[in-house]
Design an enzyme around this catalytic site. Structure first.
Site, PDB file in Angstrom:
ATOM      1  N   ASP A 108      14.172 -19.447 -17.049  1.00 35.97           N
ATOM      2  CA  ASP A 108      15.390 -20.294 -16.552  1.00 35.97           C
ATOM      3  C   ASP A 108      15.073 -21.275 -15.318  1.00 35.97           C
ATOM      4  O   ASP A 108      14.675 -22.407 -15.796  1.00 35.97           O
ATOM      5  CB  ASP A 108      16.323 -19.049 -16.308  1.00 35.97           C
ATOM      6  CG  ASP A 108      17.936 -19.435 -15.865  1.00 35.97           C
ATOM      7  OD1 ASP A 108      18.285 -20.361 -16.441  1.00 35.97           O
ATOM      8  OD2 ASP A 108      18.433 -18.812 -14.923  1.00 35.97           O
ATOM      9  N   ARG A 171      20.979  -5.225 -24.616  1.00 37.87           N
ATOM     10  CA  ARG A 171      19.365  -5.183 -24.704  1.00 37.87           C
ATOM     11  C   ARG A 171      19.130  -4.804 -26.282  1.00 37.87           C
ATOM     12  O   ARG A 171      18.454  -5.498 -26.901  1.00 37.87           O
ATOM     13  CB  ARG A 171      18.510  -4.474 -23.966  1.00 37.87           C
ATOM     14  CG  ARG A 171      18.673  -4.766 -22.650  1.00 37.87           C
ATOM     15  CD  ARG A 171      17.251  -3.905 -21.819  1.00 37.87           C
ATOM     16  NE  ARG A 171      17.484  -4.001 -20.316  1.00 37.87           N
ATOM     17  CZ  ARG A 171      17.199  -5.157 -19.615  1.00 37.87           C
ATOM     18  NH1 ARG A 171      16.602  -6.111 -19.970  1.00 37.87           N
ATOM     19  NH2 ARG A 171      17.179  -4.959 -18.216  1.00 37.87           N
TER      20      ARG A 171
HETATM   21  P1  IMP Z   1      13.930 -17.472 -13.511  1.00 37.69           P
HETATM   22  O1  IMP Z   1      13.390 -16.966 -12.483  1.00 37.69           O
HETATM   23  O2  IMP Z   1      15.284 -18.144 -13.009  1.00 37.69           O
HETATM   24  O3  IMP Z   1      13.249 -18.173 -14.526  1.00 37.69           O
HETATM   25  O4  IMP Z   1      14.444 -16.239 -14.300  1.00 37.69           O
HETATM   26  C1  IMP Z   1      14.170 -15.372 -15.352  1.00 37.69           C
HETATM   27  C2  IMP Z   1      14.756 -14.246 -15.433  1.00 37.69           C
HETATM   28  O5  IMP Z   1      16.073 -14.202 -15.236  1.00 37.69           O
HETATM   29  C3  IMP Z   1      14.491 -13.885 -16.777  1.00 37.69           C
HETATM   30  O6  IMP Z   1      13.403 -13.027 -17.072  1.00 37.69           O
HETATM   31  C4  IMP Z   1      15.792 -13.004 -17.471  1.00 37.69           C
HETATM   32  O7  IMP Z   1      15.538 -11.648 -16.717  1.00 37.69           O
HETATM   33  C5  IMP Z   1      16.881 -13.684 -16.037  1.00 37.69           C
HETATM   34  N1  IMP Z   1      17.664 -14.664 -17.295  1.00 37.69           N
HETATM   35  C6  IMP Z   1      17.857 -15.903 -16.989  1.00 37.69           C
HETATM   36  N2  IMP Z   1      18.665 -16.241 -17.802  1.00 37.69           N
HETATM   37  C7  IMP Z   1      19.056 -15.285 -18.766  1.00 37.69           C
HETATM   38  C8  IMP Z   1      20.245 -15.189 -19.793  1.00 37.69           C
HETATM   39  O8  IMP Z   1      20.752 -16.296 -20.186  1.00 37.69           O
HETATM   40  N3  IMP Z   1      20.443 -13.681 -19.974  1.00 37.69           N
HETATM   41  C9  IMP Z   1      19.721 -12.884 -19.671  1.00 37.69           C
HETATM   42  N4  IMP Z   1      18.721 -12.831 -18.611  1.00 37.69           N
HETATM   43  C10 IMP Z   1      18.576 -14.180 -17.985  1.00 37.69           C
END
Ligand code: IMP
Ligand code: MG
Length: 185
Positions: A108, A171
Site C-alpha cells: 500500500d 480472511r
Molecule cells: P503499507 O505499509 O502501507 O504498504 O501497508 C501494508 C499492509 O497494510 C498490508 O500488509 C496489509 O496488512 C495492510 N493493508 C493495506 N491495504 C489493505 C487493504 O486494502 N486491505 C487489507 N489490508 C490492507
C-alpha cells in the site's frame, strides 16, 4: 464457501475471483521456479495477511525451497498504516547468504516492506526480493521500494479476503472483494 455466504454481504463487490487468483498464482510460481533455477530460496511469509497466498504459492514453485515466518504490526487505524513497524515474531532461521523471497499480501504505502527489507539486508542475505499478491501503486509513499513480483494491480479501495482482513475478519473469504465503506465509516 460460496458467494451467498453472509460474509459476502459486507462487500461492495467481488474484485478478484478465486479462479482469477489461482491462475495468477500459478503463473507467478512458474516465474519464480524459472528465476531461481539451481537455487534453494527461503520464502518468508509475512503473517497473517499473506498466509493464504503463501500456502498456494509455495505449491506452485518446483524448487527445493524452505519456509520461514515473520509477524509484524504497524500502529495505526484499521485501514491505514502509521509508518511505525514492530516485529512481533522474528524469523526462526538465519538468512546469511540465502536467497530470500518476502511474500506479502498487499503493498500500500510501501512503508512496511521498505522497513523490513532494510532490516533483512543488514542480516547478510545473498539476495532479497519481494513477491506481493496485490499492489496499490496510487497510494505509494516510499519511492525507493522495488516490488519484484506482483499478481494484481488494484485501485485505491480497501479490500478483504484471501488472507486480507478488516479488524481480523474476512480472511477466510476465498475471493477478494472491496469492503463496503459503511463497515468502517
Ligand atoms: P503499507 O505499509 O502501507 O504498504 O501497508 C501494508 C499492509 O497494510 C498490508 O500488509 C496489509 O496488512 C495492510 N493493508 C493495506 N491495504 C489493505 C487493504 O486494502 N486491505 C487489507 N489490508 C490492507
Ligand atoms: Mg499485511
Amino acid at each position: 464457501m460460496n458467494q451467498n455466504s453472509e460474509l459476502y454481504k459486507d462487500l461492495e463487490k467481488v474484485l478478484l475471483t478465486r479462479e482469477e487468483i489461482a491462475e495468477k498464482v500459478k503463473e507467478l510460481g512458474k516465474q519464480i521456479t524459472h528465476d531461481y533455477s539451481g537455487k534453494k530460496p527461503v520464502l518468508v511469509c509475512i503473517l497473517k495477511g499473506a498466509a493464504v497466498f503463501f500456502a498456494d504459492l509455495i505449491r506452485e514453485i518446483d524448487l527445493p525451497l524452505t519456509l520461514d515466518f515473520m509477524a509484524i504490526s504497524s500502529y495505526g487505524s484499521a485501514t491505514k498504516t502509521s509508518g511505525v513497524v514492530r516485529i512481533l515474531k522474528d524469523l526462526d532461521n538465519d538468512i546469511l547468504d540465502r536467497d530470500v523471497i518476502l511474500v506479502e499480501d498487499i503493498v500500500d504505502s510501501g512503508i512496511t516492506l521498505s522497513y523490513l527489507t532494510k532490516i533483512l539486508k543488514q542480516r547478510g542475505a545473498r539476495s532479497l526480493r519481494i513477491a506481493t499478491l496485490l499492489d496499490k501503486p496510487a497510494r505509494r509513499k516510499v519511492k525507493d521500494l522495488n516490488v519484484d513480483y506482483m499478481c494484481f494491480d488494484i485501485p485505491d479501495a480497501f479490500v478483504v479476503g484471501y488472507g486480507l482482513d478488516y479488524n481480523q475478519a474476512y480472511r477466510n473469504l476465498p475471493d477478494i472483494g472491496i469492503l463496503s465503506p459503511r463497515i468502517y465509516e
